[in-house]
Design a protein around this motif. Structure first.
Motif, short mmCIF file in Angstrom:
data_model
loop_
_atom_site.label_atom_id
_atom_site.label_comp_id
_atom_site.label_asym_id
_atom_site.label_seq_id
_atom_site.Cartn_x
_atom_site.Cartn_y
_atom_site.Cartn_z
N UNK A 71 0.83 -1.22 0.00
CA UNK A 71 0.00 0.00 0.00
C UNK A 71 0.86 1.26 0.00
N UNK A 72 1.94 1.26 0.80
CA UNK A 72 2.83 2.43 0.84
C UNK A 72 3.53 2.65 -0.50
N UNK A 73 3.97 1.58 -1.13
CA UNK A 73 4.63 1.70 -2.44
C UNK A 73 3.64 2.23 -3.47
N UNK A 74 2.43 1.72 -3.44
CA UNK A 74 1.40 2.21 -4.37
C UNK A 74 1.12 3.69 -4.14
N UNK B 98 1.19 9.07 -5.91
CA UNK B 98 1.00 10.40 -5.33
C UNK B 98 2.29 11.23 -5.30
N UNK B 99 3.40 10.63 -4.91
CA UNK B 99 4.59 11.41 -4.58
C UNK B 99 5.73 11.30 -5.56
N UNK B 100 5.91 10.14 -6.18
CA UNK B 100 7.10 9.91 -7.00
C UNK B 100 7.26 10.97 -8.10
N UNK B 101 6.23 11.19 -8.89
CA UNK B 101 6.33 12.16 -9.99
C UNK B 101 6.48 13.58 -9.46
N UNK B 102 5.77 13.91 -8.38
CA UNK B 102 5.88 15.26 -7.80
C UNK B 102 7.28 15.52 -7.26
N UNK B 103 7.84 14.52 -6.57
CA UNK B 103 9.19 14.69 -6.03
C UNK B 103 10.22 14.79 -7.14
N UNK B 104 10.06 14.00 -8.18
CA UNK B 104 11.03 14.03 -9.28
C UNK B 104 10.96 15.34 -10.05
N UNK B 105 9.77 15.93 -10.18
CA UNK B 105 9.64 17.22 -10.87
C UNK B 105 10.28 18.33 -10.04
#
Length: 178
Positions: free
Chosen positions: A159-162, A167-174
């Motif tokens: 659930x945390x990975x999902x 939610x966060x991966x793309x925002x953090x990478x941008x």
């Protein structure tokens, strides 16, 4: 990503993991909970830097945990299973069959925890009789409860990975240009 960014991200995750591990000496339930959280942090490295960096940070945290922690049992659990399982979870989940995945996961958990139990008994010189109450050998009870807790832990990691990926991966990478 530049090497300096990789090193700094790895260092931050290692430092956070080590702080969590150090909290095991302060908070009583921390012996089991904080190594779980410290291992989960390594998933960030798997996604952003790859397996090699995650494994390197795992080893650094494991060694420093044994050197700095007063709670050696927590360091043993982190090293024996809770630190590297989140890294291997993605590899195991590449197996097509969910049933085979859980068989592999449970087999890995049981082998690692039983090995950690015997290593702990040997290194800490705990007499075998201290684990028997009213004729019940408690490690078997703990192993059964541990398997149930492991399945819940595995579902929580999923659930945390999902949540992280959507939610966060793309925002953090941008924002950080990782």
């Amino acid at each position: 990503m530049k090497t300096s960014m990789k090193v700094s991200l790895g260092g931050v995750v290692a430092a956070l993991s080590l702080v969590l591990m150090l909290l095991t000496s302060v908070i009583p339930f921390g012996t089991y909970a904080f190594p779980c959280f410290a291992g989960i942090l390594l998933i960030l490295l798997v996604f952003n830097l790859g397996f090699r960096w995650a494994i390197a940070v795992y080893f650094v945290t494991a060694v420093l945990s044994f050197l700095l922690l007063t709670d050696k049992e927590a360091a043993l659990y982190y090293t024996a299973f809770l630190g590297f399982y989140p890294i291997l979870k993605g590899v195991i989940e590449r197996i097509p069959s969910k049933v085979v995945q859980y068989i592999v996961k449970l087999a890995l958990f049981n082998v690692c925890i039983i090995a950690a139990f015997f290593v702990g008994m040997t290194l800490l010189s705990i007499p075998k009789e201290s684990f028997t109450i009213f004729g019940v050998y408690l490690p078997w009870v703990f192993l059964i409860i541990g398997n149930i807790a492991f399945v819940i832990y595995d579902l929580c990691i999923t659930k945390l990975v999902t949540l992280y990926l959507f939610k966060w991966h793309n925002k953090l990478n941008k924002n950080t240009k990782l």
